[in-house]
Design an enzyme around this catalytic site. Structure first.
Site: not given
Ligand code: ADP
Length: 506
Positions: A122, A205, A240, A297
């Site tokens: 990431k 973040e 999430h 993917r």
């Molecule tokens: P993963 O790769 O584990 O799926 P992501 O970074 O794609 O994690 O985030 C998954 C979910 O977590 C997002 O869709 C959102 O709901 C929540 N999320 C992630 N980062 C943030 C953030 N900085 N602020 C608010 N919600 C977040």
């Protein structure tokens, strides 16, 4: 039309369940022979029955079967498969597996290994996005030590989220609301990252307040053409993780779509991206969007994009991997109507979505206009404990979002699965939820509307939901009555109940 004859003759599908069947179906339409792989726990799985050929690649634990690169590559070699489709999960985002396919002269139906690697972290993806002028969620763009996470968290200001750089599936992620929790959250994120991904790198973040999750589907060929196919909104999440997705997003207008799409294409080009991919964003209340991550993917939720664009993304992936140029130009693409997907998990939605494996003793799938099912199960099938509990996806299309939701509500009423708990009753409630119907969803939707209140719904919709429940029971009982030899079915037609429900709504 994709000309199957000019492409691969045989493809191996390195996956299981509904997605394996999804890929086999595309192969079959293209006249491409297909090879399934399975674990010992999956001998009687639907994807094995459905494939032209199938080979066992190891025992039940996925580390020894669906993640067993040697065994899978050996089946590919032995069966003469020229390409491997990894589906999603398992080896789909494993750069090493893509590299080994490349080395073995087998086409990996996905991006080149270096693009997977660049996006797999990431922090590396955030650096690339920043360099490509794509706005990212404020925070670090490099892996940090514990002390650095603490310092950056204070700088950014709480709430923050600490994330595993190698993260996925919501793992290795800790939201910190109070300063006192910072140190323990860092420890927890790091150790979860290590155990889930074998990589303890973390960063921090800003945690955005109640954002929407909106993602862009892209396609890129090997000839330098990259296009975006519009967005999917995936804000209805638990832990999430997505449970309902839709296209288009209720808040994205053509101008915002163009800006997000062009940002996604810029990033894909910067990363040397090829094949289908998804650029995920969070969108705040003022419709500012921030890059979240790239999934290199096919996504679970790809069907909603297919329903509104008319494209078959798996066939597009296969054609791209075979070296064909994209057959669509950006300006040719039209978004038609609206589509919604409900993920059907073998989970108990009223017990905090705990997995509910077991035998399916009764199954009746919905049908009719605008309804699509992607299922990996059958009546009598035993849902194993070893894998992800996603057993099927129900997708509906409508001329607009309301029609798609009405169809979903109707289709969910027809859908009966007995023997295990599923998320069907949860989806039924969402489809009558006033906020959902108004498109007022964000990533806190489930917690806000349902958490701790499994039976919560607006009073105005109570009757509708009750009748939906009654119809569900009725169809189940009717199926039992009909199944008994020598009996005629109940005289009460389900359509009368549906009419009564409509009357209630008026
Ligand atoms: P993963 O790769 O584990 O799926 P992501 O970074 O794609 O994690 O985030 C998954 C979910 O977590 C997002 O869709 C959102 O709901 C929540 N999320 C992630 N980062 C943030 C953030 N900085 N602020 C608010 N919600 C977040």
């Amino acid at each position: 039309m994709i000309d199957g004859g000019a492409m691969f003759k045989k493809i191996l599908i390195a996956n299981r369940g509904e997605i394996a069947i999804r890929v086999i179906r595309a192969c079959r339409e293209l006249g491409i022979a297909n090879v399934a792989v399975f674990s010992e726990a999956d001998r009687s799985s639907l994807h094995v029955r459905y494939a032209d050929e199938a080979a066992c690649v190891g025992p039940a634990p996925s580390a020894r079967s669906y993640l067993n690169m040697d065994a899978i590559l050996e089946v590919a070699r032995r069966s003469g498969a020229e390409a491997i489709h990894p589906g999603y999960g398992f080896l789909a985002e494993n750069a090493e597996f893509a590299r080994r396919c490349e080395a073995a002269g087998i086409a990996f139906i996905g991006p080149p290994s270096q693009a997977i690697r660049a996006m797999g972290s990431k922090t590396s993806a955030r650096r690339l996005a920043t360099a490509a002028g794509v706005p990212v969620v404020p925070g670090a763009i490099e892996d940090l030590s514990d002390a650095e996470v603490e310092a950056r968290a204070r700088e950014i200001g709480l709430p923050v989220v600490i994330k595993a750089a190698a993260g996925g599936g919501g793992k290795g992620m800790r939201v910190v609301q109070a300063e006192a929790d910072l140190a323990s959250a860092i420890r927890a994120a790091r150790s979860e990252a290590q155990s889930a991904f074998g990589d303890s790198a973390i960063y921090v973040e800003k945690y955005l307040v109640a954002p929407r999750h909106v993602e862009m589907q892209i396609l890129a060929d090997r000839h330098g053409n990259t296009i975006y196919l519009g967005e999917r909104e995936c804000s209805v999440q638990r832990r999430h993780q997505k449970v309902i997705e839709e296209a288009p997003s209720p808040i994205v207008d053509p101008a915002l779509r163009r800006r997000m799409g062009e940002a996604a294409v810029r990033l894909a080009r910067a990363a040397g991206y090829v094949n289908a991919g998804t650029v995920e964003f969070l969108v705040d209340r003022d419709r500012n969007f921030y890059f979240l991550e790239v999934n290199t993917r096919l996504q679970v939720e790809h069907p909603v994009t297919e329903m509104v664009t008319g494209l078959d993304l798996v066939k597009e992936q296969i054609a791209i991997a075979a070296g064909e140029p994209l057959r669509h130009r950006q300006d040719d693409l039209v978004i038609r109507g609206a589509a919604i997907e409900c993920r059907i998990y073998a989970e108990d939605p009223f017990q905090n979505f705990v997995p509910s494996p077991g035998r399916i003793i009764g199954l009746r799938e919905p049908g009719g206009a605008g309804v699509r099912i992607e299922s990996g199960v059958y009546e009598g099938y035993e849902v194993p404990v070893h894998y992800d509990p996603l057993i099927a996806k129900l997708i509906t299309w409508g001329q607009d979002r309301l029609e798609a939701a009405q169809r979903m509500r109707r289709a969910l009423m027809e859908y009966t699965i007995h023997g295990i708990k599923t998320t069907i009753p949860f989806h039924q409630r969402v489809m009558v939820d006033s906020d959902f119907l108004r498109g007022e969803i964000d990533t806190t939707f489930i917690d806000r509307r349902f958490a701790g209140r499994p039976h919560a719904w607006d009073d105005s919709q109570r009757e509708v939901a009750l009748v939906a429940g009654a119809l569900h029971v009725f169809l189940r009982d009717q199926a039992r009555v009909m199944a008994r030899p020598g009996r005629v079915g109940s005289a009460e037609s389900p359509w009368k109940l549906a009419a009564r429900q409509a009357a209630l709504r008026r």
